[in-house]
Design an enzyme around this catalytic site. Structure first.
Site, PDB file in Angstrom:
ATOM      1  N   LYS A 214       4.173 -14.495   4.228  1.00 21.78           N
ATOM      2  CA  LYS A 214       4.394 -15.306   3.016  1.00 21.78           C
ATOM      3  C   LYS A 214       5.911 -15.307   2.773  1.00 21.78           C
ATOM      4  O   LYS A 214       6.387 -15.045   1.666  1.00 21.78           O
ATOM      5  CB  LYS A 214       3.613 -14.657   1.849  1.00 21.78           C
ATOM      6  CG  LYS A 214       3.505 -15.493   0.615  1.00 21.78           C
ATOM      7  CD  LYS A 214       2.454 -16.593   0.718  1.00 21.78           C
ATOM      8  CE  LYS A 214       2.595 -17.557  -0.439  1.00 21.78           C
ATOM      9  NZ  LYS A 214       1.698 -18.704  -0.358  1.00 21.78           N
TER      10      LYS A 214
ATOM     11  N   ASP B 137      -5.715  -6.524   5.339  1.00 18.71           N
ATOM     12  CA  ASP B 137      -6.908  -6.017   4.652  1.00 18.71           C
ATOM     13  C   ASP B 137      -7.806  -7.181   4.226  1.00 18.71           C
ATOM     14  O   ASP B 137      -9.013  -7.198   4.474  1.00 18.71           O
ATOM     15  CB  ASP B 137      -6.447  -5.208   3.422  1.00 18.71           C
ATOM     16  CG  ASP B 137      -7.549  -4.327   2.872  1.00 18.71           C
ATOM     17  OD1 ASP B 137      -8.659  -4.338   3.418  1.00 18.71           O
ATOM     18  OD2 ASP B 137      -7.288  -3.610   1.882  1.00 18.71           O
TER      19      ASP B 137
ATOM     20  N   TYR C  56       0.827  -1.210   0.000  1.00 18.18           N
ATOM     21  CA  TYR C  56       0.000   0.000   0.000  1.00 18.18           C
ATOM     22  C   TYR C  56       0.860   1.259   0.000  1.00 18.18           C
ATOM     23  O   TYR C  56       0.379   2.348   0.279  1.00 18.18           O
ATOM     24  CB  TYR C  56      -0.948  -0.009   1.215  1.00 18.18           C
ATOM     25  CG  TYR C  56      -2.054  -1.022   1.086  1.00 18.18           C
ATOM     26  CD1 TYR C  56      -1.759  -2.346   0.802  1.00 18.18           C
ATOM     27  CD2 TYR C  56      -3.378  -0.663   1.238  1.00 18.18           C
ATOM     28  CE1 TYR C  56      -2.759  -3.288   0.673  1.00 18.18           C
ATOM     29  CE2 TYR C  56      -4.394  -1.610   1.112  1.00 18.18           C
ATOM     30  CZ  TYR C  56      -4.076  -2.918   0.824  1.00 18.18           C
ATOM     31  OH  TYR C  56      -5.066  -3.856   0.704  1.00 18.18           O
TER      32      TYR C  56
ATOM     33  N   ASP D 209      -1.955 -18.113   3.303  1.00 20.79           N
ATOM     34  CA  ASP D 209      -2.961 -18.979   2.675  1.00 20.79           C
ATOM     35  C   ASP D 209      -3.425 -20.051   3.661  1.00 20.79           C
ATOM     36  O   ASP D 209      -4.611 -20.363   3.763  1.00 20.79           O
ATOM     37  CB  ASP D 209      -2.465 -19.603   1.353  1.00 20.79           C
ATOM     38  CG  ASP D 209      -0.972 -19.831   1.295  1.00 20.79           C
ATOM     39  OD1 ASP D 209      -0.252 -19.297   2.153  1.00 20.79           O
ATOM     40  OD2 ASP D 209      -0.508 -20.539   0.391  1.00 20.79           O
TER      41      ASP D 209
END
Ligand code: NAI
Length: 337
Positions: free
Chosen positions: A172, A229, A125, A205
């Site tokens: 991740k 988010d 972002y 995930d």
């Protein structure tokens, strides 16, 4: 005693409808607030050429606290998100979103009680993106030690303050080894100072799959901006949807309280939006302002109205409109005193 000033940004779409409900409920709980009402959002962009006029940032900085409705942001072009700009300008680095089962809102799980903590100022972002050449776009993910350390400290302090047993860092780093690796390294460093709080790491995930399988395993989810988010909306779905999940954006010198949901253009202007999320955001605001008793009374009134099921809004399977639901909460508050 002088009334406490708070900036009110009604926003776009359903924003004014739900923000109006929240200010009425706060007043009914007996907290006197001098609302400094300011405009921001897509409609403002049409009028003034910017969705976030400078006065909004200046006033929130001066007053220190704001209650904000959602603002619309165009997709794939147009102006940059005023939410992201406000969070960056005021350095509101911690998005704190409690996600709790509500007794009157039946869902697959009954005892969800977790806090989603999202780093609010950087990551993908950062807004730094460009076309390298036609057909190839590049977007930069910024991760700094400073931001990772402070959001990690915030997570563990929150866990300690609220007696929460575990912090789960969501990442991740198997793919983004350097950027998410730095995030994890900071979280681990901070975790060492909180031996009473369990610390674990999960790939984003996997966390999504685990959350829909058994969300009760989690207490505090510590996340970067993008994962936070997305996972926030997933968690909202676990406890009744976007209409019921509140949020706060907290910095060292200012705080902006707002629901997780957006401006809901599909139902805007119809008077049917569920104002629970912003009412509960206002409760977080009252806690922040040390008006804890009023916040507790409002939460209790909301709980009672939802359990009775006579005045629930359409998104929760009822037929009440925003006005009727808000009045029912106000009636409960008045009945108590
Ligand atoms: P959205 O959250 O506005 O709506 C998603 C779905 O949830 C819609 O079906 C909507 O009717 C429903 N919904 C949301 N809030 C509700 C409520 N209080 N009561 C009943 N139903 C509710 O998400 P969407 O459609 O992706 O975004 C619309 C606009 O909002 C976009 O311009 C987006 O950029 C903006 N947005 C702004 C946010 C903010 O200001 N904090 C946060 C998220 C999106």
């Amino acid at each position: 005693m002088a009334k406490r000033e708070v900036v009110l940004i009604p926003g776009d779409g359903i924003g004014p409808e739900v923000a109006g409900a929240a200010t009425q409920v706060v007043a009914a709980a007996g907290v006197e607030i001098d609302w400094v009402e300011l405009e921001a959002g897509a409609e403002v962009a049409v009028k003034y050429g910017t969705p976030l006029p400078d006065t909004v940032v200046t006033e929130v900085r001066r007053v220190g606290v704001a209650l904000k409705g959602p603002v619309g942001t165009p997709i794939g072009g147009g102006f940059a998100s005023p939410n992201v700009a406000l969070r960056k300008a005021l350095d509101l680095y911690a998005a704190v979103r409690p996600c709790q089962s509500l007794r009157g809102v039946p869902t697959r799980y009954e005892n969800v009680n977790l806090v989603m903590l999202r780093e609010n100022t950087e990551d993908l972002y950062s807004g730094i993106e460009h076309l390298v050449q036609p057909g190839i776009a590049e977007s930069i993910k910024i991760v700094t030690e400073r931001a990772c350390m402070r959001i990690s400290r915030y997570a563990f302090e929150l866990a300690r303050r609220e007696g929460r047993p575990k912090v789960t860092a969501v990442h991740k780093a198997n793919i983004m080894k350097i950027s998410d690796g730095l995030f994890l390294e900071c979280a681990r460093r901070v975790a060492r100072n909180y031996s009473e709080i369990q610390y674990e790491e999960l790939i984003v995930d996997n966390v999504c799959m685990q959350l829909v399988t058994d969300p009760t395993r989690y207490s505090v989810l510590l996340m970067g901006n993008l994962y936070g988010d997305i996972v926030s909306d997933l968690c909202a779905g676990l406890v009744g949807g976007l209409g019921v999940v509140p949020g706060a954006n907290i910095g060292d010198n200012a705080a902006v309280f707002e629901a997780v949901h957006g401006s809901a253009p599909d139902i805007a202007g119809k008077g049917v939006a569920n104002p629970t999320a912003i009412i509960l955001s206002a409760c977080q605001m009252l806690d922040y302002l040390e008006e804890r008793q009023a916040a507790a009374r409002i939460r209790h009134a909301v709980d009672e109205v939802l359990v009775e099921k006579k005045h629930t809004t359409r998104d929760l399977g009822g037929s009440a409109n925003t006005r009727e639901y808000t009045d029912a909460i106000i009636e409960k508050l008045r009945g108590e005193s």
